[in-house]
Design a protein around this motif. Structure first.
Motif, PDB file in Angstrom:
ATOM      1  N   LYS A 474      -1.359 -18.827 -72.739  1.00 35.05           N
ATOM      2  CA  LYS A 474      -1.688 -18.408 -74.107  1.00 35.05           C
ATOM      3  C   LYS A 474      -2.116 -16.947 -74.145  1.00 35.05           C
ATOM      4  O   LYS A 474      -1.762 -16.202 -75.066  1.00 35.05           O
ATOM      5  N   MET A 475      -2.882 -16.536 -73.133  1.00 36.80           N
ATOM      6  CA  MET A 475      -3.336 -15.143 -73.083  1.00 36.80           C
ATOM      7  C   MET A 475      -2.138 -14.194 -72.952  1.00 36.80           C
ATOM      8  O   MET A 475      -2.083 -13.145 -73.605  1.00 36.80           O
ATOM      9  N   LYS A 476      -1.168 -14.568 -72.131  1.00 31.97           N
ATOM     10  CA  LYS A 476       0.029 -13.735 -71.980  1.00 31.97           C
ATOM     11  C   LYS A 476       0.782 -13.615 -73.306  1.00 31.97           C
ATOM     12  O   LYS A 476       1.256 -12.536 -73.674  1.00 31.97           O
ATOM     13  N   LEU A 477       0.888 -14.737 -74.025  1.00 29.88           N
ATOM     14  CA  LEU A 477       1.596 -14.709 -75.307  1.00 29.88           C
ATOM     15  C   LEU A 477       0.858 -13.843 -76.324  1.00 29.88           C
ATOM     16  O   LEU A 477       1.482 -13.084 -77.082  1.00 29.88           O
ATOM     17  N   ARG A 478      -0.475 -13.953 -76.347  1.00 35.26           N
ATOM     18  CA  ARG A 478      -1.246 -13.135 -77.299  1.00 35.26           C
ATOM     19  C   ARG A 478      -1.092 -11.644 -76.991  1.00 35.26           C
ATOM     20  O   ARG A 478      -0.989 -10.815 -77.906  1.00 35.26           O
ATOM     21  N   GLU A 479      -1.100 -11.295 -75.705  1.00 38.16           N
ATOM     22  CA  GLU A 479      -0.932  -9.893 -75.326  1.00 38.16           C
ATOM     23  C   GLU A 479       0.440  -9.379 -75.755  1.00 38.16           C
ATOM     24  O   GLU A 479       0.579  -8.258 -76.239  1.00 38.16           O
ATOM     25  N   ALA A 480       1.468 -10.203 -75.576  1.00 38.60           N
ATOM     26  CA  ALA A 480       2.818  -9.790 -75.972  1.00 38.60           C
ATOM     27  C   ALA A 480       2.925  -9.657 -77.487  1.00 38.60           C
ATOM     28  O   ALA A 480       3.623  -8.772 -77.999  1.00 38.60           O
ATOM     29  N   ALA A 481       2.215 -10.529 -78.227  1.00 35.98           N
ATOM     30  CA  ALA A 481       2.289 -10.499 -79.691  1.00 35.98           C
ATOM     31  C   ALA A 481       1.624  -9.257 -80.275  1.00 35.98           C
ATOM     32  O   ALA A 481       1.973  -8.813 -81.370  1.00 35.98           O
TER      33      ALA A 481
END
Length: 491
Positions: A474-481
């Motif tokens: 989830k943290m990776k997805l938030r950073e990409a977003a």
């Protein structure tokens, strides 16, 4: 107290040594006493004679056959009897240098320094470093020609400057020494403080070493637990793979059964139904809806045979723009009926099949129609329909050519990866992608979704709630977003 010899010169000889009273002679050198001293053993010697004797013999008296063997210089006593000293001073001597006779010994030093023409004297310019020395009779002639005396004013000034420089150097040396001592004191204080700090740091280091040791033990225990968990995970992965294989087999069987059902349905359609099927409640619900609006038939326990009524009354007659048939019992047969209706439909924009039994076969029917771009459907909801990776492949192929779909809901890791490849590189229409409430979507899909966020420019919203993605994923997805403008990620 140590007795030293007087500062007289011995550059003389006695006029009549034989006439000198023997009591005035030194008992060691047998010459008239010079600087007479007496010993504790009542013997009298020249001060120089007895001192040398004591130093050489370690304290023995200079008198032969004397038993005093332990004298020190402090034991010697100067002779102070004036009559004896006067008798010694009145002894007549002859100056060896100039030959003058009948000089009292007590006055010989005065003669040697002031009257003797042959006595060695120094130049009067000795104070300004003149090196000359010679007989007294030549002093006047030397002074007349002495270059040092002639340069006295200059040399005096130089020597005075030199003295000032020496004084300045002395002062600077003292100041330097003082500064050095002060600096040394500061260094000592600093060193003391540093030693205290070192002790404190050593204590802290000792504590940290103990903590590190404890942490290592914890890490060791955690590693053991991780190994146990890894073993359990491996076992579960094997079980999961078995379950997946069983699911694939079941899906294949279902597909075969659905195919058989479709054949039977086709036969029934050709031959005609023995009786005409009606669902009065369904017809009433559709009749209540307005034309060109939403027809909500979710949770109505609809079956595949109800879809003909839905197509006829909702799609054809009402020309609805949104059809919600979620949470029913529709299979691929019903999906095929709706797909056929989409060939001629020009009003339906949103189609919701959520939570039915459409399966891969039904998805194939829908994807085939949507690939041809004959419909204007923008939103397609297919979540929770038993769709496998095969169904996802059908949708991915559809998105390569479809130009109307802007909202798509789907599930599954491999399906997500297949869609990601298409959405990233071959589709620029999709605005909303819903993958929520799909436990089959795990961290394996994270990189594919990040690829979408980084390369697809059309996507504006992505729903990922209640998926099987870890906090790290989830943290990776938030950073990409964060790097994507005008975009919303729901997790």
């Amino acid at each position: 107290m140590a007795i030293t010899s007087p500062s007289t010169t011995t550059n003389f000889e006695y006029m009549d040594k034989t006439s000198i009273d023997k009591d005035l002679n030194c008992e060691f050198c047998n010459n008239p006493l010079v600087g007479p001293v007496s010993t504790p053993c009542k013997h009298t010697f020249c001060s120089v004679c007895i001192e040398n004797k004591i130093k050489k013999t370690g304290g023995a008296c200079a008198k032969s056959k004397c038993n005093n063997k332990s004298m020190v210089l402090e034991d010697l006593t100067p002779v102070t009897e004036r009559i004896v000293l006067n008798m010694l001073d009145r002894l007549l001597v002859k100056c060896i240098s100039c030959g003058m006779t009948n000089i009292q010994r007590g006055l010989f030093e005065k003669h040697a320094t002031k009257s003797c023409l042959k006595a060695a004297v120094f130049c009067m310019a000795t104070d300004i470093k003149c090196p000359w020395t010679g007989p007294s009779e030549q002093l006047k002639q030397h002074i007349f020609t002495c270059s040092y005396e002639q340069l006295r004013p200059v040399l005096c000034e130089i020597m005075q400057d030199n003295r000032h420089l020496k004084e300045k150097i002395q002062h600077m040396s003292e100041q330097c020494l003082k500064n050095h001592q002060l600096h040394l004191k500061e260094l000592q204080e600093t060193n003391q403080r540093l030693n205290i700090n070192v002790e404190q740091l050593n204590k802290i280091l000792y504590q940290q070493k103990n903590q590190l040791k404890a942490l290592r033990n914890e890490v060791k225990q955690l590693k053991e637990l991780i190994m146990q968990d890894t073993s359990q995970i491996s076992d579960r992965q094997i079980e999961t793979q078995r379950d997946k294989n069983e699911i694939i087999l079941v899906n294949e069987r279902c597909t075969k059964h659905e195919t058989q059902i479709n054949h039977l349905t086709d036969k029934i359609n050709v031959k005609g139904d023995i009786f005409t099927y009606h669902n009065p409640q369904l017809e009433i619900n559709i009749s209540k809806c307005h034309s060109r609006t939403t027809v909500d038939l979710s949770k109505q326990q609809l079956l595949d045979r109800d879809l003909k009524t839905v197509v006829k009354q909702a799609l054809t007659e009402k020309e609805c723009t949104r059809l919600d048939i979620g949470y029913n019992s529709i299979t691929s047969v019903g999906a095929s009926i709706v797909a056929d209706a989409l060939k001629q439909n020009t009003t339906l924009e949103e189609l919701n099949f959520h939570n039915n039994c459409v399966s891969d076969l039904g998805v194939h029917s829908l994807a085939k129609i949507l690939s041809s771009n004959t419909s204007i459907v923008k939103s397609l909801e297919l979540g929770s329909n038993g769709i496998t990776d095969k169904g996802a492949e059908h949708l991915a192929e559809m998105l390569k050519t479809n130009r109307s779909i802007t909202w798509l809901a789907l599930a599954g890791d491999r399906g997500v990866r297949l869609l990601a490849n298409t959405v990233t590189h071959q589709n620029s229409n999709l605005l909303i992608l819903s993958l929520h409430v799909n436990k089959s979507i795990s961290d394996a899909s994270v990189d594919a979704i990040i690829d979408i966020l980084q390369h697809n420019r059309s996507l504006k919203k992505l729903w990922m709630q209640d998926c099987n993605i870890s906090e790290d994923g989830k943290m990776k997805l938030r950073e990409a977003a964060k790097s994507k403008q005008n975009f919303s990620l729901y997790m």
